[in-house]
Design a protein around this motif. Sequence first.
Motif, PDB file in Angstrom:
ATOM      1  N   ALA A 265       4.288   3.262  -5.755  1.00 51.10           N
ATOM      2  CA  ALA A 265       4.799   3.313  -4.638  1.00 51.10           C
ATOM      3  C   ALA A 265       4.165   3.419  -3.547  1.00 51.10           C
ATOM      4  O   ALA A 265       3.979   2.294  -2.438  1.00 51.10           O
ATOM      5  N   ASP A 266       3.601   4.192  -3.880  1.00 52.03           N
ATOM      6  CA  ASP A 266       2.549   5.041  -3.053  1.00 52.03           C
ATOM      7  C   ASP A 266       0.933   4.956  -2.888  1.00 52.03           C
ATOM      8  O   ASP A 266      -0.266   4.577  -1.880  1.00 52.03           O
ATOM      9  N   ARG A 269       1.372   1.938  -0.582  1.00 55.81           N
ATOM     10  CA  ARG A 269       2.140   1.758   0.131  1.00 55.81           C
ATOM     11  C   ARG A 269       1.993   0.893   1.575  1.00 55.81           C
ATOM     12  O   ARG A 269       2.945  -0.310   1.940  1.00 55.81           O
ATOM     13  N   GLU A 270       0.441   1.251   1.550  1.00 55.89           N
ATOM     14  CA  GLU A 270       0.435   0.741   3.280  1.00 55.89           C
ATOM     15  C   GLU A 270       0.757  -0.720   3.381  1.00 55.89           C
ATOM     16  O   GLU A 270       1.078  -1.792   4.011  1.00 55.89           O
ATOM     17  N   SER A 272       1.985  -2.878   0.782  1.00 52.04           N
ATOM     18  CA  SER A 272       2.689  -3.222   0.147  1.00 52.04           C
ATOM     19  C   SER A 272       3.673  -3.477   2.517  1.00 52.04           C
ATOM     20  O   SER A 272       4.663  -4.748   1.570  1.00 52.04           O
ATOM     21  N   SER A 273       3.445  -2.853   2.466  1.00 55.35           N
ATOM     22  CA  SER A 273       4.323  -2.564   3.775  1.00 55.35           C
ATOM     23  C   SER A 273       4.198  -3.269   5.191  1.00 55.35           C
ATOM     24  O   SER A 273       5.011  -3.252   6.435  1.00 55.35           O
TER      25      SER A 273
END
Length: 281
Positions: A265-266, A269-270, A272-273
């Motif tokens: 997930a990390d 993260r940028e 993915s978000s």
Amino acid sequence: MVEKKVLLITGAGRGMGVDIAKAALAAGYAVVATGRRPEAVARAVGAAEDLLTVRLDVTDPASAQAAVRAAVDRFGRIDVLVNNAANFIAGFFEEITPDDFRAQIETNLFGPLNVTRAVLPVMRAQRSGLVVTISSTAGIVGGEFTSAYAASKFGLEGWMESLTPEIAPYGVHTMLVDPGFFRTDLLTPESTSYAQPSIDDYIERTKQTVTAWNGMNGRQGGDSAKLATALIQLVGSDEPPLRWAAGADAVAAFEDKGRTLIKQADAYRELSSSLAHDDAS
């Protein structure tokens, strides 16, 4: 009719199923022990006043319905279902035939679906019950040589998680059990079949894996009788867990998977978000 709680278990003719049936009887449950050969189930579990042995082929919906009717006719209710029956088709994905892959899903996923579908009307009418499904750490973490088996167990995990909120309003609850390596019959020829080697690239790795597993059979660290006793203890608790890691190796598998998911997930993260519509509020 009995005043005791009633537990129905599939695959009670050998291995872990026998231990669970015996543990339930010892804890004061009435037990419906099922299998494809009820005479073998009776021999394995032993005689008991509140024991009913019934034929059940989990891949046959009509057989599941008949077993549930027999249980209710004898005891009047079903309080706990333990979906235990399973087998293991092992091999590298490219060497497992489509028919064998489907057969693995049919037994390990659709089998519990068939039995649960037959039991749920009884539990909903009672406004109480617990559906226990024996999954595996292979339903948490996939691995080579186990693609069909892991697919069936991952399917169980998603189905049970989704079933939980559907039936909770009617007093019916669920519990997933994820055992690690236990000294059961899973790796015996009666439960495990291997894909026929057909691709040169996999032949040596297949030999190494099968040799290692044969060497492991009967030497696994987990004691299935202890698992059965602990399971019946949890089943009888006020709030059975939604998912239970059975064995120290299962706990480690849960922890490793949790860390892996957080890391994944990390990792992006940028990126993915950043995928929302520009006009999103």
